[in-house]
Scaffold this motif. Structure first.
Motif, PDB file in Angstrom:
ATOM      1  N   VAL A  14       0.751  -1.111  -0.086  1.00 23.24           N
ATOM      2  CA  VAL A  14      -0.066   0.016  -0.015  1.00 23.24           C
ATOM      3  C   VAL A  14       0.854   1.174  -0.059  1.00 23.24           C
ATOM      4  CG1 VAL A  14      -1.935   1.429   1.383  1.00 23.24           C
ATOM      5  CG2 VAL A  14      -1.937  -1.271   1.062  1.00 23.24           C
ATOM      6  N   ALA A  15       1.986   1.238   0.722  1.00 19.20           N
ATOM      7  CA  ALA A  15       2.808   2.594   0.917  1.00 19.20           C
ATOM      8  C   ALA A  15       3.583   2.648  -0.543  1.00 19.20           C
ATOM      9  CB  ALA A  15       3.958   2.133   1.719  1.00 19.20           C
ATOM     10  N   LYS A  16       4.027   1.521  -1.118  1.00 15.57           N
ATOM     11  CA  LYS A  16       4.408   1.761  -2.707  1.00 15.57           C
ATOM     12  C   LYS A  16       3.453   2.311  -3.478  1.00 15.57           C
ATOM     13  CE  LYS A  16       6.956  -1.030  -6.005  1.00 15.57           C
ATOM     14  NZ  LYS A  16       7.377  -2.402  -6.384  1.00 15.57           N
ATOM     15  N   GLN A  17       2.076   1.900  -3.324  1.00 12.68           N
ATOM     16  CA  GLN A  17       1.234   2.407  -4.365  1.00 12.68           C
ATOM     17  C   GLN A  17       1.115   3.846  -4.383  1.00 12.68           C
ATOM     18  OE1 GLN A  17      -2.246   0.172  -3.503  1.00 12.68           O
ATOM     19  NE2 GLN A  17      -1.372  -1.917  -3.978  1.00 12.68           N
ATOM     20  N   ASN A  18       1.328   4.356  -2.905  1.00 12.15           N
ATOM     21  CA  ASN A  18       0.997   5.720  -2.667  1.00 12.15           C
ATOM     22  C   ASN A  18       2.464   6.403  -2.817  1.00 12.15           C
ATOM     23  OD1 ASN A  18      -1.627   6.536  -1.401  1.00 12.15           O
ATOM     24  ND2 ASN A  18      -1.417   4.398  -0.996  1.00 12.15           N
TER      25      ASN A  18
END
Length: 247
Positions: free
Chosen positions: A162-166
């Protein structure tokens, strides 16, 4: 880590956020200097701006609400935004988002309970917190309380995705046993008291990967580096309410 501060974040506001498109994920190479201040009640933005180190770990909610100060701080610091990913804290306005089945036994601090990290609702709540971090201007997230069980590796890897997507970096907080399982997906590690507990050597893999190991000690002021490990250490009071204390 528990700390008490008055929060004005409305429960519903956790659901809105958007990733910062086009921004590269911030890197935290080994040896990066840092500071950590989670109890921000008596501090001003200028205090954080003057803090020693190129990176600073601050509370996501305290500095994003009611007025977002993170974006301004991020102009001169690599801002790591703290939130608890492994617990429900009843002093958070978002506590009502958890169903009773989403959390269980008490932790050390009154009003804090371990959450079921396999719960889809828990994961959505944490996804929204990461999205809030991105919207607020954080460079990275520090999801705390992920060292309860070995099964947390899957949970940390989910948070990392999720962090990577953001476009956010993510660190592993403590949780030494799952380092090998999450190492490809993290950008740094944060440890509490590895000198005091004799655990610093466990971070050799992290240093070998050229990732920062941010260490905070509360009782033992030890600035040494075990063989093969590069630590960025600070010495702090347990309340984490002061700036400074770097080795």
């Amino acid at each position: 880590m528990h700390y008490t501060t008055a929060l004005t974040l409305l429960t519903g506001s956790l659901a809105i956020a958007a990733p910062l498109d086009g921004r590269a994920v911030t890197q935290f190479p080994k040896g990066t200097s840092w500071d950590i201040v989670l109890n921000t009640k008596s501090l001003e933005l200028s205090d954080f701006q003057k803090a020693p180190g190129t990176a600073i770990d601050i509370d996501l909610f305290d500095l994003s609400q009611p007025t977002n100060r993170i974006a301004e701080l991020a102009k001169t610091k690599k801002v790591i935004c703290y939130f608890s990913a492994g617990s429900r804290e009843d002093w958070r306005p978002g506590a009502a988002q958890f169903r009773p089945s989403d959390y269980g036994r008490n932790m050390i601090w009154k009003g804090e309970n371990w959450v079921d990290v396999k719960s889809p609702r828990v994961r959505e709540i944490m996804k929204a917190r990461i999205e809030l971090a991105a919207k607020s201007g954080c460079h990275a997230v520090d999801p705390d309380n992920v060292d309860g069980y070995s099964a947390y590796a899957d949970y940390v890897n989910y948070l990392a995705s999720v962090a990577k997507q953001n476009n956010l970096a993510i660190g592993l907080k403590n949780a030494l046993a799952i380092i090998p399982a999450v190492l490809p997906n993290i950008q740094f590690a944060i440890n509490e008291q590895c000198h005091e507990f004799g655990e610093c050597t466990e971070y050799a893999q992290v240093s070998k990967a050229n990732l920062a190991v941010f260490n905070v000690e509360y009782e033992l002021k030890d600035c040494s580096h075990p063989t093969g490990v590069v630590l960025s250490s600070v010495f702090k009071p347990l309340d984490l309410d002061t700036v400074g204390g770097q080795c």
